[in-house]
Every structure is written in structure tokens, then in C-alpha cells.
Design a protein around this motif. Structure first.
Motif, short mmCIF file in Angstrom:
data_model
loop_
_atom_site.label_atom_id
_atom_site.label_comp_id
_atom_site.label_asym_id
_atom_site.label_seq_id
_atom_site.Cartn_x
_atom_site.Cartn_y
_atom_site.Cartn_z
N ALA A 107 0.84 -1.21 0.00
CA ALA A 107 0.00 0.00 0.00
C ALA A 107 0.87 1.25 0.00
CB ALA A 107 -0.92 -0.01 1.22
N THR A 108 1.95 1.22 0.77
CA THR A 108 2.85 2.38 0.84
C THR A 108 3.50 2.65 -0.51
OG1 THR A 108 3.31 1.90 3.17
CG2 THR A 108 4.87 3.32 2.01
N VAL A 109 4.00 1.60 -1.15
CA VAL A 109 4.70 1.78 -2.44
C VAL A 109 3.73 2.24 -3.53
CG1 VAL A 109 5.92 0.55 -4.26
CG2 VAL A 109 6.48 0.10 -1.88
N VAL A 110 2.58 1.58 -3.63
CA VAL A 110 1.63 1.90 -4.70
C VAL A 110 1.09 3.33 -4.56
CG1 VAL A 110 -0.63 1.34 -5.67
CG2 VAL A 110 0.99 -0.49 -5.12
N PHE A 111 0.66 3.68 -3.37
CA PHE A 111 0.05 5.00 -3.20
C PHE A 111 1.09 6.12 -3.17
CE2 PHE A 111 -3.45 2.30 -2.09
CZ PHE A 111 -4.56 3.00 -2.53
N ALA A 112 2.34 5.78 -2.90
CA ALA A 112 3.39 6.80 -2.94
C ALA A 112 3.60 7.33 -4.36
CB ALA A 112 4.70 6.22 -2.41
N ILE A 113 3.29 6.51 -5.35
CA ILE A 113 3.48 6.93 -6.76
C ILE A 113 2.65 8.18 -7.06
CG2 ILE A 113 3.10 6.22 -9.15
CD1 ILE A 113 3.68 3.34 -8.24
N LEU A 114 1.48 8.28 -6.46
CA LEU A 114 0.65 9.47 -6.65
C LEU A 114 0.85 10.50 -5.54
CD1 LEU A 114 -2.73 7.80 -7.75
CD2 LEU A 114 -1.06 8.95 -9.20
N ALA A 115 1.13 10.02 -4.33
CA ALA A 115 1.20 10.92 -3.19
C ALA A 115 2.41 11.87 -3.27
CB ALA A 115 1.26 10.12 -1.89
N ILE A 116 3.55 11.37 -3.75
CA ILE A 116 4.75 12.21 -3.78
C ILE A 116 4.63 13.35 -4.79
CG2 ILE A 116 7.23 12.19 -4.29
CD1 ILE A 116 7.35 9.41 -3.03
N PRO A 117 4.19 13.08 -6.04
CA PRO A 117 3.95 14.23 -6.95
C PRO A 117 2.91 15.19 -6.40
CG PRO A 117 4.07 12.18 -8.19
CD PRO A 117 4.04 11.80 -6.73
N LEU A 118 1.87 14.67 -5.76
CA LEU A 118 0.85 15.56 -5.17
C LEU A 118 1.47 16.45 -4.10
CD1 LEU A 118 -2.04 16.51 -4.71
CD2 LEU A 118 -2.37 14.56 -3.17
N ALA A 119 2.35 15.88 -3.27
CA ALA A 119 3.02 16.67 -2.24
C ALA A 119 3.85 17.78 -2.86
CB ALA A 119 3.89 15.75 -1.38
N TYR A 120 4.48 17.47 -3.99
CA TYR A 120 5.29 18.49 -4.69
C TYR A 120 4.41 19.64 -5.19
CZ TYR A 120 8.41 20.65 -8.07
OH TYR A 120 9.16 21.56 -8.77
N LEU A 121 3.29 19.29 -5.78
CA LEU A 121 2.36 20.33 -6.26
C LEU A 121 1.87 21.20 -5.11
CD1 LEU A 121 0.22 18.25 -8.81
CD2 LEU A 121 2.03 19.89 -9.33
N LEU A 122 1.57 20.58 -3.99
CA LEU A 122 1.08 21.33 -2.83
C LEU A 122 2.17 22.24 -2.25
CD1 LEU A 122 -0.94 18.48 -1.07
CD2 LEU A 122 -1.88 20.50 -2.19
N ALA A 123 3.42 21.82 -2.37
CA ALA A 123 4.53 22.63 -1.83
C ALA A 123 4.90 23.78 -2.75
CB ALA A 123 5.75 21.73 -1.60
N ARG A 124 4.71 23.61 -4.06
CA ARG A 124 5.24 24.58 -5.01
C ARG A 124 4.19 25.52 -5.61
NH1 ARG A 124 9.22 24.81 -3.14
NH2 ARG A 124 11.27 24.06 -3.77
N TYR A 125 2.95 25.13 -5.63
CA TYR A 125 1.96 25.91 -6.39
C TYR A 125 0.79 26.34 -5.49
CZ TYR A 125 4.50 24.01 -10.36
OH TYR A 125 5.50 23.67 -11.23
N GLU A 126 0.26 27.51 -5.85
CA GLU A 126 -0.97 28.01 -5.23
C GLU A 126 -2.11 27.84 -6.23
OE1 GLU A 126 -1.36 29.02 -2.15
OE2 GLU A 126 0.78 28.81 -1.67
#
Length: 233
Positions: A33-52
């Protein structure tokens, strides 16, 4: 609890096939579950950190929602989403993927309650990466994907690994949401609850001690591996 558990009970319980299968199921499903969902979660975290963007605060609130929602209620919500008569349930059945009473459903429940730990840790890590490095690479002609994989991801890796470890550990310990989705096959927390309800504390305690011990060992190994990959950690 550990002192009150005889060594013989621990040895006998550790030899039970049901206990071995339950602990192994808990570990590999939480890892998957950690590996599979990380594929989407990490790019999402980047978008949340960089963009408004509009409703960003609402999105952040939704991400944190599983932390405050009672996990039995979360299990009911997930069950409604993946029930066999729902769109998701019919779609998964059409491709041969069972969710109710199956490892895939357990993984979904584990991910739902634990993914905020990964997203928040990764978002904080990406926020600490100097934007000037990313902008300089873009100005030199690097693509956004290249900037992400060669600058942002390596510099935020420590926070991401910490989030992955926390997501994995939280998924392993989940009970409330999982028991709604799948009583069988039994993950370790459900097995401990089942033994306590059926036979009492004396019978449930050795399984609980074993699972705590295995969880600590796995957690320490993952922490050591993550530190080994980062000599300065």
C-alpha cells in the motif's frame, strides 16, 4: 504485558501457522500500500509545496481528514465506496480484482488512514528545497520532469523516506478501518482482537507481544536502511 507473558506461550504462539500468516499479511500489504500509493502521493506533495491554486486549503484539509475521523467510520465510508454494487466494486470485479475481504481492500483501508503522514512529510521536504535551484535548471533548458527527478526529489529525499516509514508503520497498526473491509483474511491487529474477544486476555497477549516485537524489528530495520542511504542523516 511482556513480563506477564510466559516464554513458552510466546514460542507456542510463534509456531502457529495462523499467527505467522497474519503477521506476514500485515507486513506485505502495508508495504505494498505504501509503495503503490506513494506513486501518486509524492507528486501531489510536490504540487502542494510549489503551487498556489483555488481551494488549496480545502485540499489540505481533506488530506488531513483521515487523521481525525474515527477509523471505524472511515472503514464504513470506504466500504460504501468499494461495495460490490458500487461503481468501483463493479469495475474491480470486471477486471478480476476483489476488494471486499481481500488484500487489495485491506491495502486501500491502510492507505486511507496513513497517507496523510507521507503527503505532509514530503510536502514539508519539497518546501525546503531552494526554488532558485529549480528555476536555474529550468532556465538552462531542463524540463519540469527532469528538475523534479534530479533536483527536487533528491534534496527532499530525507523527508520523503521519513514519510514512507511513518505511512508503512501506521498502516501496519490499523484496525478500525480494516476490520470493516476485511475480517478475513486476518491481519495481526484483527487476529489479536478476535482472540481477545473469543478467549480473553491470556490467549490474546502472546500474539500481541509477538506483533509488537515484529513491528519494532521491521521499523528499526527500515530506519537503519534509510540512514544507510543517507550518510549525513
Amino acid at each position: 504485558m511482556i513480563i506477564s507473558t510466559p516464554v513458552k506461550s510466546l514460542i507456542d504462539t510463534a509456531a502457529e501457522q495462523e499467527v505467522i500468516e497474519s503477521i506476514w499479511l500485515t507486513i506485505w500489504v502495508s508495504m505494498a500500500a505504501t509503495v503503490v500509493f506513494a506513486i501518486l502521493a509524492i507528486p501531489l506533495a510536490y504540487l502542494l509545496a510549489r503551487y498556489e491554486f483555488p481551494f488549496k486549503r480545502l485540499v489540505l484539509g481533506i488530506i488531513d481528514l483521515p487523521i481525525v475521523v474515527p477509523h471505524s467510520a472511515a472503514g464504513i465510508a470506504i466500504l460504501g465506496f468499494i461495495a460490490r454494487d458500487s461503481f468501483m466494486g463493479k469495475t474491480s470485479s470486471a477486471v478480476g480484482l476483489e476488494l471486499i475481504g481481500a488484500p487489495a481492500g485491506i491495502a486501500l483501508a491502510m492507505a486511507f488512514v496513513s497517507i496523510p503522514f507521507l503527503i505532509n512529510a514530503a510536502r514539508e521536504g519539497f518546501a525546503l528545497v531552494p526554488e532558485r535551484l529549480e528555476k536555474a535548471a529550468l532556465n538552462l533548458g531542463a524540463s519540469p520532469a527532469t528538475v523534479f527527478f534530479t533536483i527536487s526529489l533528491p534534496l527532499a529525499w530525507r523527508s520523503i523516506v521519513s514519510g514512507l516509514v511513518m505511512m508503512f508503520a501506521r498502516g501496519m497498526s490499523e484496525f478500525g478501518a480494516v476490520v470493516i473491509i476485511a475480517y478475513h483474511p486476518m491481519i495481526a491487529p484483527v487476529l489479536i482482537f478476535e482472540r481477545f474477544g473469543a478467549f480473553g486476555l491470556k490467549y490474546a497477549r502472546p500474539a500481541a507481544v509477538l506483533f509488537i516485537g515484529v513491528s519494532l524489528i521491521v521499523f528499526v530495520i527500515i530506519r537503519l536502511l534509510s540512514r544507510k542511504n543517507k550518510p549525513n542523516a
